[in-house]
Scaffold this motif. Structure first.
Motif, mmCIF file in Angstrom:
data_model
loop_
_atom_site.group_PDB
_atom_site.id
_atom_site.type_symbol
_atom_site.label_atom_id
_atom_site.label_comp_id
_atom_site.label_asym_id
_atom_site.label_seq_id
_atom_site.Cartn_x
_atom_site.Cartn_y
_atom_site.Cartn_z
ATOM 1 N N ALA A 145 0.506 3.903 -20.484
ATOM 2 C CA ALA A 145 -0.482 4.731 -19.774
ATOM 3 C C ALA A 145 -1.219 3.904 -18.728
ATOM 4 O O ALA A 145 -1.386 4.334 -17.581
ATOM 5 C CB ALA A 145 -1.457 5.346 -20.775
ATOM 6 N N SER A 146 -1.659 2.702 -19.121
ATOM 7 C CA SER A 146 -2.416 1.867 -18.183
ATOM 8 C C SER A 146 -1.494 1.282 -17.111
ATOM 9 O O SER A 146 -1.858 1.237 -15.928
ATOM 10 C CB SER A 146 -3.146 0.750 -18.930
ATOM 11 N N GLY A 147 -0.297 0.859 -17.522
ATOM 12 C CA GLY A 147 0.642 0.267 -16.565
ATOM 13 C C GLY A 147 1.056 1.256 -15.496
ATOM 14 O O GLY A 147 1.179 0.905 -14.326
ATOM 15 N N SER A 148 1.259 2.513 -15.897
ATOM 16 C CA SER A 148 1.691 3.514 -14.923
ATOM 17 C C SER A 148 0.568 3.836 -13.930
ATOM 18 O O SER A 148 0.827 4.043 -12.754
ATOM 19 C CB SER A 148 2.117 4.785 -15.660
ATOM 20 N N LEU A 149 -0.650 3.856 -14.414
ATOM 21 C CA LEU A 149 -1.780 4.128 -13.514
ATOM 22 C C LEU A 149 -2.013 2.957 -12.565
ATOM 23 O O LEU A 149 -2.135 3.130 -11.353
ATOM 24 C CB LEU A 149 -3.041 4.410 -14.343
ATOM 25 N N LEU A 150 -2.046 1.758 -13.130
ATOM 26 C CA LEU A 150 -2.387 0.601 -12.303
ATOM 27 C C LEU A 150 -1.185 0.138 -11.467
ATOM 28 O O LEU A 150 -1.370 -0.470 -10.415
ATOM 29 C CB LEU A 150 -2.919 -0.523 -13.190
ATOM 30 N N GLY A 151 0.018 0.443 -11.916
ATOM 31 C CA GLY A 151 1.210 0.151 -11.116
ATOM 32 C C GLY A 151 1.165 0.938 -9.819
ATOM 33 O O GLY A 151 1.510 0.432 -8.755
ATOM 34 N N ALA A 152 0.712 2.183 -9.919
ATOM 35 C CA ALA A 152 0.597 3.021 -8.720
ATOM 36 C C ALA A 152 -0.458 2.469 -7.771
ATOM 37 O O ALA A 152 -0.329 2.561 -6.546
ATOM 38 C CB ALA A 152 0.232 4.440 -9.120
ATOM 39 N N LEU A 153 -1.481 1.865 -8.344
ATOM 40 C CA LEU A 153 -2.574 1.312 -7.535
ATOM 41 C C LEU A 153 -2.081 0.159 -6.657
ATOM 42 O O LEU A 153 -2.574 -0.045 -5.554
ATOM 43 C CB LEU A 153 -3.676 0.806 -8.489
ATOM 44 N N SER A 154 -1.102 -0.572 -7.157
ATOM 45 C CA SER A 154 -0.645 -1.748 -6.410
ATOM 46 C C SER A 154 0.467 -1.419 -5.419
ATOM 47 O O SER A 154 0.958 -2.303 -4.732
ATOM 48 C CB SER A 154 -0.160 -2.831 -7.377
ATOM 49 N N VAL A 155 0.859 -0.149 -5.331
ATOM 50 C CA VAL A 155 1.912 0.253 -4.392
ATOM 51 C C VAL A 155 1.479 -0.055 -2.960
ATOM 52 O O VAL A 155 0.350 0.244 -2.576
ATOM 53 C CB VAL A 155 2.201 1.767 -4.521
ATOM 54 N N GLY A 156 2.380 -0.660 -2.215
ATOM 55 C CA GLY A 156 2.084 -0.919 -0.805
ATOM 56 C C GLY A 156 1.246 -2.170 -0.578
ATOM 57 O O GLY A 156 0.982 -2.539 0.554
ATOM 58 N N GLN A 157 0.827 -2.832 -1.652
ATOM 59 C CA GLN A 157 0.063 -4.075 -1.487
ATOM 60 C C GLN A 157 1.050 -5.224 -1.369
ATOM 61 O O GLN A 157 2.035 -5.283 -2.112
ATOM 62 C CB GLN A 157 -0.846 -4.320 -2.699
ATOM 63 N N SER A 158 0.762 -6.166 -0.461
ATOM 64 C CA SER A 158 1.713 -7.259 -0.274
ATOM 65 C C SER A 158 1.749 -8.150 -1.525
ATOM 66 O O SER A 158 2.792 -8.608 -1.937
ATOM 67 C CB SER A 158 1.362 -8.063 0.964
ATOM 68 N N ARG A 160 1.642 -7.443 -4.653
ATOM 69 C CA ARG A 160 1.675 -6.397 -5.677
ATOM 70 C C ARG A 160 1.588 -6.961 -7.099
ATOM 71 O O ARG A 160 0.767 -6.533 -7.896
ATOM 72 C CB ARG A 160 2.967 -5.599 -5.506
ATOM 73 N N GLU A 161 2.436 -7.981 -7.375
ATOM 74 C CA GLU A 161 2.487 -8.513 -8.735
ATOM 75 C C GLU A 161 1.140 -9.105 -9.135
ATOM 76 O O GLU A 161 0.636 -8.854 -10.219
ATOM 77 C CB GLU A 161 3.568 -9.590 -8.883
ATOM 78 N N SER A 162 0.573 -9.889 -8.195
ATOM 79 C CA SER A 162 -0.679 -10.561 -8.549
ATOM 80 C C SER A 162 -1.809 -9.556 -8.674
ATOM 81 O O SER A 162 -2.652 -9.666 -9.554
ATOM 82 C CB SER A 162 -1.020 -11.658 -7.543
ATOM 83 N N LEU A 163 -1.802 -8.532 -7.823
ATOM 84 C CA LEU A 163 -2.868 -7.529 -7.907
ATOM 85 C C LEU A 163 -2.810 -6.815 -9.255
ATOM 86 O O LEU A 163 -3.829 -6.645 -9.930
ATOM 87 C CB LEU A 163 -2.748 -6.502 -6.771
ATOM 88 N N LEU A 164 -1.598 -6.448 -9.656
ATOM 89 C CA LEU A 164 -1.456 -5.732 -10.925
ATOM 90 C C LEU A 164 -1.914 -6.611 -12.084
ATOM 91 O O LEU A 164 -2.632 -6.156 -12.980
ATOM 92 C CB LEU A 164 0.000 -5.280 -11.115
ATOM 93 N N TYR A 222 -2.235 7.635 -5.944
ATOM 94 C CA TYR A 222 -0.845 7.802 -5.515
ATOM 95 C C TYR A 222 -0.787 8.955 -4.530
ATOM 96 O O TYR A 222 -0.821 10.128 -4.917
ATOM 97 C CB TYR A 222 0.026 8.104 -6.738
ATOM 98 N N ASN A 223 -0.744 8.619 -3.265
ATOM 99 C CA ASN A 223 -0.762 9.680 -2.252
ATOM 100 C C ASN A 223 0.114 9.298 -1.065
ATOM 101 O O ASN A 223 0.760 8.259 -1.069
ATOM 102 C CB ASN A 223 -2.207 9.960 -1.814
ATOM 103 N N GLY A 224 0.109 10.145 -0.058
ATOM 104 C CA GLY A 224 1.018 9.956 1.077
ATOM 105 C C GLY A 224 0.487 9.040 2.156
ATOM 106 O O GLY A 224 1.175 8.790 3.149
ATOM 107 N N GLU A 225 -0.715 8.543 1.980
ATOM 108 C CA GLU A 225 -1.285 7.650 3.005
ATOM 109 C C GLU A 225 -0.657 6.266 2.875
ATOM 110 O O GLU A 225 -0.475 5.775 1.781
ATOM 111 C CB GLU A 225 -2.809 7.518 2.806
#
Lengths: 226, 213
Positions: A145-158, A160-164, A222-225
């Motif tokens: 549950a937490s990984g799926s939410l926070l994984g989406a948060l790191s989408v598009g971040q350069s 990504r791994e470290s942010l997550l 998680y959106n189209g922006e």
């Protein structure tokens, strides 16, 4: 919502298990962690059950970061995210589908980590192994549950791994505390079970919070922006 | 008789990125059974307008009204929305199932045939050329028999036969009542089938005459 979530989950599992996307990396990292820690032991030594349980969950937590990074990164290669957002289903179906797929992948990885913990860290199954199993089920649900939410948060971040990792690990602390304790109950010969229900309660509370947060917050992260 | 309602309508729409105004006072309507070309210089905001039409981003001002359910809106962007690690058929089956399409396997076979990809159905999308990937992208779009079709430079990478196939698909969609918005950099060629030409220029949208053949 369920139709889309099941389709997303099946697609992710197909990519990982049939086409071998990314699972090896997560497995190797977890196994390496357990193996390297085993080098700190002298021949015949046995690590304390709680330390062994902590190693198991640490390997699982690293695996979780890699798995959810991989699951969400797969949507970015050809911007499939935009297609997912246009599905005739609530966007939470993406969160749910990814969480379900992530949980299955995590559980599959743990099937490899468990024997490694017994072999490399010299553990034996105790009488109350069912508590460990319950801990794994509750723990995996919370991690998914937490990984799926926070994984989406790191989408598009350069980074990504470290942010997550930076966001996820502090938040996982209460869950890890309780599941490590529950796992250690199953490895000890004579565990003190008085607090077992409290640890289960803490893990269930964590799961409930992140299941609720996923449903409420996912459309905002998680959106189209771009 | 009541006037026909547009399937897509922009009403005084404005979009900015930070301090930069992309466009403002955009008004346009797309009606059933029409093909509208959208042209403009690079960076004029054509793709942004398309994303607004697809509901992927919100306008900063004004309103975008879509009178077509999301399930019947097809969007073909620059990226193909495909999973390179999956076979062509697996890709399409996923999108069909996720969209809740009845008899997904049958529909997938049908669109693979329309786009001429039947023989490559079991090849991974990752090994496809740009043109084949674009065909597969078109096949994905056709899965839902869309009533609103948004095409962002769809002819990129297509050879002559693929281009002809694309035009046939678009024209047949118009015949069954779809509204098509087509971003084009080749107005002379694409205007053969178009009904209108909209041009984004100097931050606003205007209508221009279609070039005569």
């Amino acid at each position: 919502m369920l139709t889309a979530a099941i389709a997303i989950c099946k697609k992710d599992l197909l990519m990982v298990f049939t086409h071998g996307a990314g699972l090896a990396q997560a497995l190797l990292l977890g196994l390496l962690l357990v193996f390297l820690f085993s080098l700190s032991l002298n021949a015949g030594d046995r690590l304390s059950p709680q330390a062994a349980a902590a190693m198991f969950w640490l390997a699982s937590a690293f695996c979780q970061v890699l798995v959810f990074n991989m699951l969400y990164a797969a949507e970015e290669a050809e911007k499939a995210r935009l297609g997912l957002l246009m599905l005739p289903a609530p966007v939470q179906s993406v969160w749910l589908g990814k969480a379900a797929a992530g949980m299955v992948i995590l559980a599959a990885a743990q099937c490899v980590f468990i024997p490694a913990v017994f072999v490399f860290l010299g553990q034996k199954m105790g009488e109350f192994w069912t508590l460990s199993l319950a801990g794994i089920l509750i723990g995996d649900l919370g991690m998914a549950a937490s990984g799926s939410l926070l994984g989406a948060l790191s989408v598009g971040q350069s980074g990504r791994e470290s942010l997550l990792s930076i966001v996820l690990f502090p938040l996982l602390t209460p869950l890890l505390l309780s599941v490590v304790k529950l796992a250690s109950f199953g490895l000890e010969a004579d565990p003190m079970l008085e607090n077992a229900l409290r640890w289960i309660g803490l893990a269930v509370a964590f799961d409930s919070i992140f299941l609720g947060a996923g449903l409420v917050l996912f459309p905002f992260v998680y959106n189209g922006e771009d | 008789m009541a006037a026909q309602q547009p399937l897509l309508e922009f009403q005084d729409v404005a979009k900015t990125y930070g301090q930069r105004i992309i466009f403002r006072h955009v008004n346009a309507a797309l009606f059933s059974g029409s093909i509208t070309l959208l042209a403009g210089d690079n960076g004029s905001g054509k793709s942004t307008l398309m994303r607004l039409a697809a509901g992927l981003t919100s306008p900063d001002m004004g309103r975008v009204s879509r009178r077509v359910p999301l399930a019947r809106t097809g969007y073909m962007a620059h990226a193909t929305f495909l999973y390179p690690g999956l076979e062509a058929r697996e890709n399409l089956l996923f999108w069909a199932k996720a969209s809740g399409i009845a008899e997904p396997a049958k529909k997938v076979t049908e669109v693979l045939e329309i786009t001429g990809l039947s023989r490559s159905a079991f090849e991974k999308a990752g090994v496809f050329s740009r043109g084949m990937a674009q065909r597969l992208n078109l096949a994905r779009l056709l899965l839902s028999d869309p009533l609103l079709i948004l095409l962002d430079e769809p002819a990129t990478g297509l050879d002559v036969s693929s281009r002809t196939m694309l035009e046939e698909v678009v024209c047949s969609a118009r015949k069954r009542g779809a509204a098509v918005l087509w971003i084009s950099h080749n107005i002379k060629e694409d205007s053969r089938h178009a009904d209108r030409l909209l041009v984004l220029n100097s931050h606003t949208l205007g209508e221009e005459e279609l070039p005569s053949c």
